[in-house]
Design an enzyme around this catalytic site. Structure first.
Site, short mmCIF file in Angstrom:
data_model
loop_
_atom_site.label_atom_id
_atom_site.label_comp_id
_atom_site.label_asym_id
_atom_site.label_seq_id
_atom_site.Cartn_x
_atom_site.Cartn_y
_atom_site.Cartn_z
N SER A 1 -7.76 0.90 3.49
CA SER A 1 -8.26 0.46 2.18
C SER A 1 -9.45 -0.47 2.35
O SER A 1 -9.65 -1.06 3.41
CB SER A 1 -7.14 -0.29 1.46
OG SER A 1 -7.61 -0.85 0.26
N SER A 2 -10.22 -0.60 1.27
CA SER A 2 -11.29 -1.60 1.25
C SER A 2 -10.92 -2.79 0.38
O SER A 2 -11.73 -3.71 0.21
CB SER A 2 -12.57 -0.97 0.68
OG SER A 2 -12.98 0.11 1.47
N ASP B 1 -7.93 8.34 0.74
CA ASP B 1 -8.47 7.23 1.52
C ASP B 1 -8.28 7.43 3.02
O ASP B 1 -8.87 6.72 3.83
CB ASP B 1 -7.83 5.90 1.11
CG ASP B 1 -8.52 5.27 -0.11
OD1 ASP B 1 -9.58 5.77 -0.52
OD2 ASP B 1 -8.00 4.28 -0.65
N ARG C 1 0.84 -1.19 0.00
CA ARG C 1 0.00 0.00 0.00
C ARG C 1 0.88 1.25 0.00
O ARG C 1 1.97 1.24 0.59
CB ARG C 1 -0.85 -0.03 1.27
CG ARG C 1 -1.81 1.12 1.47
CD ARG C 1 -3.01 1.00 0.62
NE ARG C 1 -4.11 1.85 1.09
CZ ARG C 1 -5.14 2.20 0.31
NH1 ARG C 1 -5.22 1.79 -0.95
NH2 ARG C 1 -6.11 2.94 0.79
N THR D 1 -4.24 -0.50 -7.20
CA THR D 1 -5.04 0.64 -7.61
C THR D 1 -4.25 1.95 -7.65
O THR D 1 -3.18 2.06 -7.04
CB THR D 1 -6.23 0.83 -6.63
OG1 THR D 1 -7.11 1.82 -7.11
CG2 THR D 1 -5.75 1.23 -5.24
N GLY E 1 -13.96 -1.33 -6.77
CA GLY E 1 -15.26 -0.79 -6.39
C GLY E 1 -15.25 0.06 -5.14
O GLY E 1 -16.31 0.28 -4.53
N THR F 1 -9.83 0.66 -9.62
CA THR F 1 -9.01 -0.37 -8.98
C THR F 1 -9.13 -1.63 -9.82
O THR F 1 -10.07 -1.77 -10.59
CB THR F 1 -9.56 -0.64 -7.57
OG1 THR F 1 -9.46 0.57 -6.84
CG2 THR F 1 -8.85 -1.75 -6.87
N ASN G 1 -6.40 4.48 -6.92
CA ASN G 1 -7.59 5.02 -6.28
C ASN G 1 -8.62 5.40 -7.35
O ASN G 1 -9.37 4.54 -7.77
CB ASN G 1 -7.29 6.18 -5.33
CG ASN G 1 -8.48 6.46 -4.41
OD1 ASN G 1 -9.29 5.56 -4.18
ND2 ASN G 1 -8.60 7.67 -3.91
O1 DON Z 1 -8.08 1.22 -1.30
C1 DON Z 1 -9.25 1.53 -1.46
O2 DON Z 1 -10.15 1.12 -0.76
C2 DON Z 1 -9.60 2.45 -2.60
N1 DON Z 1 -8.48 3.28 -2.93
C3 DON Z 1 -10.03 1.61 -3.75
C4 DON Z 1 -10.53 2.43 -4.90
C5 DON Z 1 -11.35 1.64 -5.81
O3 DON Z 1 -11.60 0.48 -5.63
C6 DON Z 1 -11.95 2.34 -6.93
N2 DON Z 1 -12.62 1.39 -7.77
N3 DON Z 1 -13.69 1.45 -8.17
#
Ligand code: DON
Length: 573
Positions: A456-457, A427, A108, A403, A477, A385, A405
C-alpha cells in the site's frame, strides 16, 4: 532613573507579549491566507463532515481519541460510500500521550487462500486489467471491521454499541444525500448499475440518481451494522454477514470462503520512526510503503537548506522530485508484505543511505528515471481512499487511512448486507514490471500469494515534538499519497506554515516511472519552465491528495480539512 524605569516597563510591555505570542500561537497568524479550525479540547478532521461530527460527539461524551476514531470509521462507511467502508481495509496509527506509546494496527486486506501469483494473467500471459480491478477476484479479505473493533477493545474506553450508534442512526433513518456524493455517484453510475445490489443501494428505486439534499436510507447496511453492534467483529467474519459475502463470491466467481473470513486477523506492528529537524516522525511500517519512504525522503531532504531555497521555488522542487524518483525506485524493488518478504526497513530509513542518495543528486540537472515507463500519464482515478485524524483532550492522537482502493471499490455490493467490496488485489504486482492502476510497478516482493497483504501507499503519520504528540496527518491519492504527506510535513516542519496553509499549498508528484512530474494548478509557469530547462518532463496537471490534519497547541487544538475535496469537516469540541 524614573525615565529608565519607565523605559524598561514600556519595553517589557512590548517584549513579553511578543515572546508569549511567538511561543504560544505561531499557528494563527495575520500573515496567513488560510487558518485552521480551533477548539479547546479535541478535534476530528475527516473527508466527510457528519462522520467527523460523529467522532467529536464521542470526545464530548468523555471518550478518547480511539473511541472517536472508531466512531468516525464506522460513520464514514455510511456517509462516504466511495471510500469509507466495511468491505475494505487500512492502517491505524495510535499514539497514547501519557504512556508515550505508539500502536500501529495493520488491518489491510489479505489475499484469500485460493489466490496465486498468476491470478490475473490471461492465456497469453498478459495482465487482465478488468479481472484485477472490476471482478470479484479483485477483492481481498476485508480488514476494516476487525481493525476498528480491535482498536476499540484494546485502546478505547467506550462500548462498541455507543461508538457505532451514530453510523446506525444515519444508515437507518437516512441522511441528506450530499452534493459531492451525488455527483460522484452519477460519475460512477454505469459501473455501479451493472450490479443489482449496488444499483439498489446507491440509486433510487426507479434507477434514477439521487440529487443533493434527497433523503438516502441504507437499510441493509444498518442491518449489518446492528449485527456488529450486537456481536462485535464476529458478526462480520462468521455467521450471516459472512454467509452473504460468500454467497456473493459464489454467485460471481470470487475466491473468498468462510474459512478465509474466519482466519482474518488485524496485526499490530512496530511503527517506523525517523527524525527531522528535532521532530520525531512515527509512521506505518510495511505492508504500507508510505512510512518507510516518507522517512527516507525526509532523511535525504534534511541535508539541504530548503528554507533558503524558498517554498515551491524551482530549486526546491527539483530536489523534491529527484528525491521522490529515488524513493519510488526503491519501492518497486524492496517493498511488500513483511510476513512474506524481508523488507529492508532499517537500510531504507538509514541516514547514511540518505547521504548516498543526496550525493547522487545533481542540484542543477534532472536525472532521467533509470528505465522508461510506458508512455502514458497516470490513470486519473477518482479520489476514494480516505484519511482522518483525531486528537483528544489528553493529547492522544489517531491517524487512520482506509480504503476500498478505487472509488466504490470494484463496484460490487454484497447483496443483503449493504456494503461495497474492495478491489485491493490490484495493489499487488500482477506481473513483474506491468504497472497497476496507479502506474506503480513491482516484482517479487509484491507478487500475489495466498494470505499475503498487497503493498500500500497509505501513509498515516503522527509527529512528536518534545516527546508529545503534535500533529497527525495522512491522505488518499493512491501512489501520490506518500508525496502529498511528505509535502504536508515539510510545509509545517520546514516552512513554518499552519496546518491549513500547509494543506492548501500546491503540491507536486513524481513516482520514478513514468518519468514525469505532475503538478497542481498554482505552481507558476515560470517555475515549470525553469524545471524543464534542467531536464524535467511534465505530465498533465492534476489534484494531489486530500489531507486531513490535526495539531495540538498549548491549550487548544487545531484541525484542517483539505479544500481539494468538498464536504470535509474539522469538528472540534
Ligand atoms: O493502498 C493503496 O495504496 C491504494 N489502494 C490506495 C488507493 C487510493 O488511495 C485511491 N485514492 N485516491
Amino acid at each position: 532613573m524614573v525615565r529608565l524605569a519607565l523605559f524598561i516597563v514600556v519595553a517589557l510591555a512590548w517584549i513579553v507579549p511578543a515572546f508569549a505570542q511567538s511561543e504560544q500561537a505561531p499557528i494563527i497568524r495575520y500573515d496567513a491566507r488560510f487558518n485552521p479550525v480551533i477548539a479547546p479540547n479535541g478535534m476530528v478532521a475527516a473527508q466527510e463532515r457528519r462522520a467527523a461530527a460523529a467522532g467529536a460527539e464521542m470526545l464530548a461524551a468523555g471518550g478518547n481519541a480511539v473511541d472517536a476514531a472508531v466512531a468516525t470509521g464506522f460513520a464514514l462507511a455510511v456517509t462516504l460510500p466511495q471510500a469509507g467502508n466495511l468491505g475494505g481495509g487500512g492502517f491505524m496509527l495510535i499514539h497514547l500521550a501519557e504512556e508515550n506509546r505508539t500502536i500501529a494496527i495493520d488491518y489491510r486486506e489479505m489475499a484469500p487462500a485460493a489466490a496465486h501469483r498468476d491470478l490475473f494473467l490471461d492465456a497469453a500471459g498478459n495482465v487482465d486489467r478488468n479481472l484485477a480491478r472490476f471482478s470479484l477476484l479483485s477483492t481481498g479479505v476485508p480488514g476494516t471491521v476487525a481493525g476498528l473493533v480491535h482498536a476499540l477493545e484494546n485502546y478505547g474506553t467506550m462500548e462498541l454499541e455507543d461508538v457505532i450508534q451514530p453510523a446506525i442512526d444515519m444508515a437507518e433513518d437516512g441522511i441528506a444525500m450530499s452534493y459531492p456524493i451525488a455527483q460522484s455517484l452519477s460519475q460512477r453510475g454505469e459501473r455501479l448499475q451493472r450490479h443489482p445490489a449496488s444499483a439498489r443501494y446507491f440509486f433510487k428505486e426507479d434507477g434514477s440518481a439521487y440529487a443533493g439534499g434527497d433523503l438516502w436510507v441504507q437499510e441493509d447496511l444498518a442491518w449489518t451494522l446492528k449485527r456488529i453492534r450486537r456481536k462485535g467483529a464476529e458478526a462480520f467474519y462468521r455467521g450471516r454477514v459472512a454467509e452473504r459475502i460468500v454467497a456473493e463470491m459464489e454467485a460471481g466467481g470470487g475466491l473468498i470462503t468462510m474459512a478465509d473470513l474466519a482466519a482474518y486477523r488485524p496485526v499490530e506492528r512496530e511503527a517506523v520512526r525517523g527524525r527531522y529537524d528535532g521532530y520525531e516522525i512515527i509512521a506505518m511500517p510495511p505492508p504500507s510503503s508510505g512510512g518507510v519512504h516518507v522517512i527516507q525522503m525526509l532523511n535525504v531532504l534534511e541535508g539541504y537548506d530548503l528554507r533558503r531555497l524558498g517554498h515551491n521555488s524551482a530549486a526546491y522542487l527539483h530536489l523534491l522530485v529527484e528525491t521522490m524518483k529515488r524513493a519510488y525506485a526503491d519501492r518497486s524493488e524492496y517493498l511488500g508484505d513483511p510476513d512474506f518478504y524481508p523488507v529492508p526497513v532499517a537500510a531504507l530509513t538509514d541516514k547514511g543511505y540518505a547521504a548516498e542518495i543526496r550525493s547522487a543528486i545533481d542540484p542543477g540537472q534532472a536525472t532521467p528515471s533509470a528505465e522508461i515507463a510506458p508512455a502514458k500519464d497516470l490513470r486519473a482515478e477518482a479520489p476514494n481512499t480516505t484519511h482522518y485524524s483525531v486528537v483528544d483532550a489528553a493529547g492522544n492522537m489517531v491517524s487512520n487511512t482506509y480504503t476500498l482502493n478505487f472509488s466504490y471499490g470494484n463496484g460490487i455490493a454484497v447483496t443483503g448486507a449493504g456494503f461495497l467490496l474492495n478491489n485491493e488485489m490490484d495493489d499487488f504486482s500482477a506481473k513483474p514490471g506491468v504497472p497497476n492502476a496507479f502506474g506503480l510497478v513491482g516484482g517479487e516482493a509484491n507478487a500475489i500469494e495466498a494470505g499475503k497483504r498487497p503493498l500500500s501507499s497509505m501513509t498515516p503519520v503522527i509527529v512528536l515534538k518534545d516527546g508529545r504528540p503534535w500533529m497527525a496527518t495522512g491522505s488518499p491519492g493512491g501512489s501520490t499519497i506518500i508525496n502529498a504527506v511528505l509535502q504536508m510535513l515539510l510545509n509545517v516542519m520546514e516552512f513554518d506554515m499552519n496546518i491549513a496553509a500547509a494543506t492548501a499549498a500546491p503540491r507536486l508528484h513524481h513516482q520514478w516511472l513514468p518519468d514525469r512530474v505532475f503538478i497542481e494548478p498554482g505552481i507558476s509557469p515560470d517555475t515549470v519552465a525553469a524545471l524543464v530547462a534542467i531536464g524535467h518532463q511534465f505530465g498533465r496537471p492534476r489534484i494531489l491528495g486530500a489531507t486531513q490534519t490535526v495539531m495540538a497547541g498549548p491549550g487548544v487544538v487545531y484541525g484542517a480539512t483539505d479544500p481539494r475535496r468538498a464536504g470535509g469537516g474539522a469538528e472540534g469540541y
